[in-house]
Design an enzyme around this catalytic site. Sequence first.
Site, short mmCIF file in Angstrom:
data_model
loop_
_atom_site.label_atom_id
_atom_site.label_comp_id
_atom_site.label_asym_id
_atom_site.label_seq_id
_atom_site.Cartn_x
_atom_site.Cartn_y
_atom_site.Cartn_z
CD1 TRP B 358 0.79 -0.43 2.94
CD2 TRP B 358 -1.04 1.43 3.16
NE1 TRP B 358 0.94 0.25 4.88
CE2 TRP B 358 0.13 1.20 4.31
CE3 TRP B 358 -1.64 2.34 3.06
CZ2 TRP B 358 0.01 2.43 5.46
CZ3 TRP B 358 -1.74 3.59 4.45
CH2 TRP B 358 -0.58 3.57 5.61
CG ASP B 359 5.01 1.03 1.22
OD1 ASP B 359 4.08 0.06 1.90
OD2 ASP B 359 6.13 0.79 1.91
CD GLU B 489 2.81 -3.35 9.08
OE1 GLU B 489 3.65 -3.27 10.19
OE2 GLU B 489 1.96 -3.42 8.90
CE LYS B 601 5.84 -1.14 11.88
NZ LYS B 601 5.81 -2.67 11.08
CD GLN B 602 3.02 2.65 8.99
OE1 GLN B 602 3.70 1.90 8.88
NE2 GLN B 602 2.46 3.48 8.34
#
Lengths: 761, 761
Positions: B358-359, B489, B601-602
């Site tokens: 998906w990046d 995640e 995480k992000q």
Amino acid sequence: MKEYLKHHEWQIIEEGLDPHYNKISESVFSLGNGHMGQRANFEEDYSGETLRGSYVAGVYYPDKTRVGWWKNGYPEYFAKVLNAPNWIGIRITIDNQKLDLAKCKVEDFRRVLDMKIGLLSRSFAATLADGKKVRVESKRFCSMAHGEIGAIRYSITPLNFSAKATLSIYVDADVVNKDSNYDEKFWEEVYKEAAEGKAIVTAQTKKTFFHVTTGMKYVVLEEGKKAAFDRVNMELREKYAGNVIQLDLHEGKEMVVYKYAAILSSENHAKDKMVAACEQVLTEATTKGFDALLEAHSKVWAHKWDECDITIEGDIAAQQGIRFNIFQLTQTYTGEDERLNIGPKGFTGEKYGGSTYWDTEAYCLPFYLGTAEQKVARNLLVYRHKHLQRAIENAGKLGFNKGAALYPMVTMNGEECHNEWEITFEEIHRNGAIAFAIYDYIRYTGDDAYLAEYGLDVLIGISRFWSQRITWSSDKNKFVMLGVTGPNEYENNVNNNWYTNTIATWTLQYTIDSLAQVKKTHGERYTAIAKANNFDEGETTRWKEIISKMHYPVDERRGVFLQQDGFLDKELLRVSDLRPEDRPINQKWSWDRILRSCFIKQADVLQGIFLFEERYDIETIRKNFDFYEPMTVHESSLSPCVHVILASRLGYKERAYEFYLRTSRLDLDDYNNDTEDGCHITSMAGTWMSVVKGFGGMTVKDGMLHFNPFTPDQWKSYSFRLEFRERVIKIKISKDNVETILESGAPLEICLHGKPVMLKR
Amino acid sequence: MKEYLKHHEWQIIEEGLDPHYNKISESVFSLGNGHMGQRANFEEDYSGETLRGSYVAGVYYPDKTRVGWWKNGYPEYFAKVLNAPNWIGIRITIDNQKLDLAKCKVEDFRRVLDMKIGLLSRSFAATLADGKKVRVESKRFCSMAHGEIGAIRYSITPLNFSAKATLSIYVDADVVNKDSNYDEKFWEEVYKEAAEGKAIVTAQTKKTFFHVTTGMKYVVLEEGKKAAFDRVNMELREKYAGNVIQLDLHEGKEMVVYKYAAILSSENHAKDKMVAACEQVLTEATTKGFDALLEAHSKVWAHKWDECDITIEGDIAAQQGIRFNIFQLTQTYTGEDERLNIGPKGFTGEKYGGSTYWDTEAYCLPFYLGTAEQKVARNLLVYRHKHLQRAIENAGKLGFNKGAALYPMVTMNGEECHNEWEITFEEIHRNGAIAFAIYDYIRYTGDDAYLAEYGLDVLIGISRFWSQRITWSSDKNKFVMLGVTGPNEYENNVNNNWYTNTIATWTLQYTIDSLAQVKKTHGERYTAIAKANNFDEGETTRWKEIISKMHYPVDERRGVFLQQDGFLDKELLRVSDLRPEDRPINQKWSWDRILRSCFIKQADVLQGIFLFEERYDIETIRKNFDFYEPMTVHESSLSPCVHVILASRLGYKERAYEFYLRTSRLDLDDYNNDTEDGCHITSMAGTWMSVVKGFGGMTVKDGMLHFNPFTPDQWKSYSFRLEFRERVIKIKISKDNVETILESGAPLEICLHGKPVMLKR
């Protein structure tokens, strides 16, 4: 579900060889004696579908972990139950044609497991490619009287010919595990020899360096007299030793091979003395001979059945089912060796690996409490005490400290060997079962001293774990337990699993109570325990706070406990809404679909209600049962038994009976389509509980046995025996009568349907 | 974090060979040209730590899935980026001593990547065991002008001796993937030849049958003249072809090898014509020669830099960082081949496998929109349209139907190849990013027609998926989405991830709007789309219901959106509370501990606020940023860029600059200690966004470009170019001035600090 086995009170009977069922039968007809076990593989070579399996208790191999995606904290290896050297092999060649049932015409095939005496028999007539027809009858057993002896009587009768034949009688350590992660062989050769009439191989496991010495001697008789051989060659190959006998078969004359095997493990012998010890065992076996060995073996079985048989009148399928369960449990674990435990497949398969799961405490302990000497159950508890340090190390890997202990999900030696984060790291309710088992044991036996001797150490470690694992939610103003997997493994990483929260706070309270009790009764020992565990009474302040402020999800409206936070967000369907093609869901649905569905693999809230039944009134039990049972797919073998027991309490007789059949005939009828991997040994203890705690309504309160029995409509009567505090009592229940007999021990007051009854001999 | 590379505006410079850093440098100094790529491995043999890697775009191998515990729905294989045949090899032996930098004394080692012209240079002096000392200078590039050509100039000068030497110049397809699941070799030999001055090998991938033909020709000059050889032997081994040249090295005289390689893939050539085509490419390369090839290559780079350079004045580290990011992105994906996509490691490593995450949509698309012709971004969208059928099949495996599409987490050819249930099955927000990319593309380009041509098919499939994946909670009286993993995640299998719920309902609304628009503007096409997709307008009834009754977790008190249900049950700590030894937590903590912690995480909620910024007032953005950022560990390379952008909006200049340095120098300074596996290519596009959308404050509203720029205190000024609707504009921003220049195209009104400005040439 398959129903190819004949119903019989004492025997498991297969008639006709269906190659599709062979691996199932190999599991079901397995033999064992607590020290070793053997699947019901054929003695002769078989090129059809088979899972060859021979197992020696306590001997394992640490197979390098295989995962797709590594997570911190995963163990380096998985302790695999090892496929051990083959001791049953007898290879037969007639006129250069190998006897191989996959390649012959087979008639009159019959395989019988006589559970009464632990004897596996097989007979058939086979026609070879060239029309030669032989009749074969084999019998074998793993001696319950001498755990290192296996014996085979293998008879061949040429029906329509005389011819040259070759018999290869051997032991073979060149075996593999089907479930090896990297297609590795686990055994290395240490020693081998072959002499006329004898062969011995010592093999060593890689990494763990267990030695297993497998030896055999044999006698071949024709028509009862020593057979004449043309020639005997010694055969030595890598990890393999045997004799190759050339002889003549004569039409109509029975040739019988008596093969005696000795299977010795370095767990019980010094490595440098194993070959000599093997020789000795072989000598003993051959001296006694097959019939005497079988007689001694049968006697042990007779004694075992005296202790733990359950009879059911009027329902042969149910009778066969319970006996099969008891038979398998008895041959899996004798309780004599405190280093051993009860693997999920026992000696019937290699799947899952490890020997010890929470099954032992939650399902098996009550069986051994009820049917064996007290030390057997006690050894199961001591086993965990021995592993306490490892459990503390295990918790340490997950970031816990100060003596917090997390017992492994799966283990052989105390080290965790499972590697699925949602199970290994999160299915922590297992810790609760280990604490509960201590309570359960003491409740049943009255052996309070166990707490001071071993129990308290374990309880402190587990309570410390709960105390660290539970966190404070400022939002809820309650303690919470985040990220767990409950007994229902069809939910992962949920918050506040009711069962886990419940058993956690129960453990904390039981530990507090036990500390007080030991302090009172064993003051010195208490001081020593506190010192050894670096325990300070101040620790209990937080424990008490947790107990008083723990969050338990509930649905007030329905009056049910909620399996976890958010459970009511699910679409609440019933199993009966599922299409047949969707079942079993664990074979048909993707994992995410299972997780977000309401469907339950095995009792979860109900498991908690079962353990702590005395806390709940009958209406609460009913509401929860009526809410959860319709969502439960019972795709774990551990599920139905809990439902038998609760359904029995609720007077749901017909449901109780259905669940009973499901649990008791799970492997006989291959309900879950997986018996070929091995039998579901640990859930068999649940079957026993179904009868005794379910139909029999047995509980222990304040040291007294209570019974609230009923008889399923399908049965005329049933009976069971219980060992209880140095008594043996027998209960026989029929529709209109309950007979209670004290078979041995001092008078005992029990409670029957709520009324005290004094039992005297 | 490591800071061993020198700061320079246009170059990456390593001085001195530190073997511990070699694999990092191999990643950082990688070369590529969209068709192929090559890690900065040495041409000569190297026995030290190295990850040899050569890659050909689109060529992959389906490696059999390796998991510990299989789940229904897992794919059978993982499409691995393949280590392709080695074309750089030049093996050198001097007086029977191999030139191997792990075994020599190395002085004056210098490795330089000149990003301006895409040239990798390396020079050193090496002293062999016997004291012979040589100076080596190598230069190489992967031609941006001719994607199938790689060229090397390799020079050796004996500094203190004359001696016999051997040069092996070869191509070698006997290569392995380090991450092979079962230690398999993925290549088989199809063809090989060696003639004087030339070698060719065609290798075929197992299972996928891609052919790659790798050929080479060379010229050896001494002091500028053709060198005299004692002897040339052809060397043919399995999958290997080369020339072995014996010659004399003369003290002080420079011997130069020009090696020209041709790398052809069956993706672009008929298999039976590849050797001939390879010959042709080799002839072209040798005819042109190194200098002319380099010149053509440099010209392409000059043009690329014209298009997409970002200059930063006053901060060399920041300047080097952004150029490095742009350089790597440009050599990874040129947008010319619509079958290709942007793998997470590009051509710099094999880790993760697959080419498309998906990046691409969430991070890379804006970069290509802003810096390349419209068709480049369009090709990225069409790529997903081509995979729609596969996405529908993928959803089908998880139990969805009626045209519901779930795009894979990781793919090469449209099929899912990832195998972690919590990601593969649950990280479904990826579907939203693919829908959003269509919107983002049309918003930027104004290419409304794309909807009718391709976009709507994809939107319908994705909306159908959301519609089926979302369920009704009678308890909440809202729609809910159970069991998902969000962009963060470090949470798995949660309920109602705010980001996922938000992008799901956004998709439904955008699909409804798009349907209406296409129906209005492309009536016939609408009918065809509805027919082809079996679409009925009635489907939108449920979509609208979901939009109006979706549950979004919020904390009213704090005024923040909640990452998921139950988030507030966590202990709300700050990253600054963590001990240094606990970081990075993904290397130090067990997975369960990470999951139940609050640490992120992000960007997750913030990712949603970034995408749908126009919905939220600045105070909402601030509250959420202030709540979540302190809990974010940024252990995903995709995290900091979103924080640069939001911090910029909030006027948190210093924080924005810190995040910028972290994202732009992630690989140069090896922030996450994993650059040795390859560079973080996709997050590099986030770095570009950091400057343009963050500091530059670029947004597009109603077809108009808006800028709200500021200049970080550390910078004097910065500038970037944008391609926008057939214009090229350049923005130069300094502390007290913003210069906007229309470099090409018709006049354009933009909005600067909220005020319209008309740009004319």
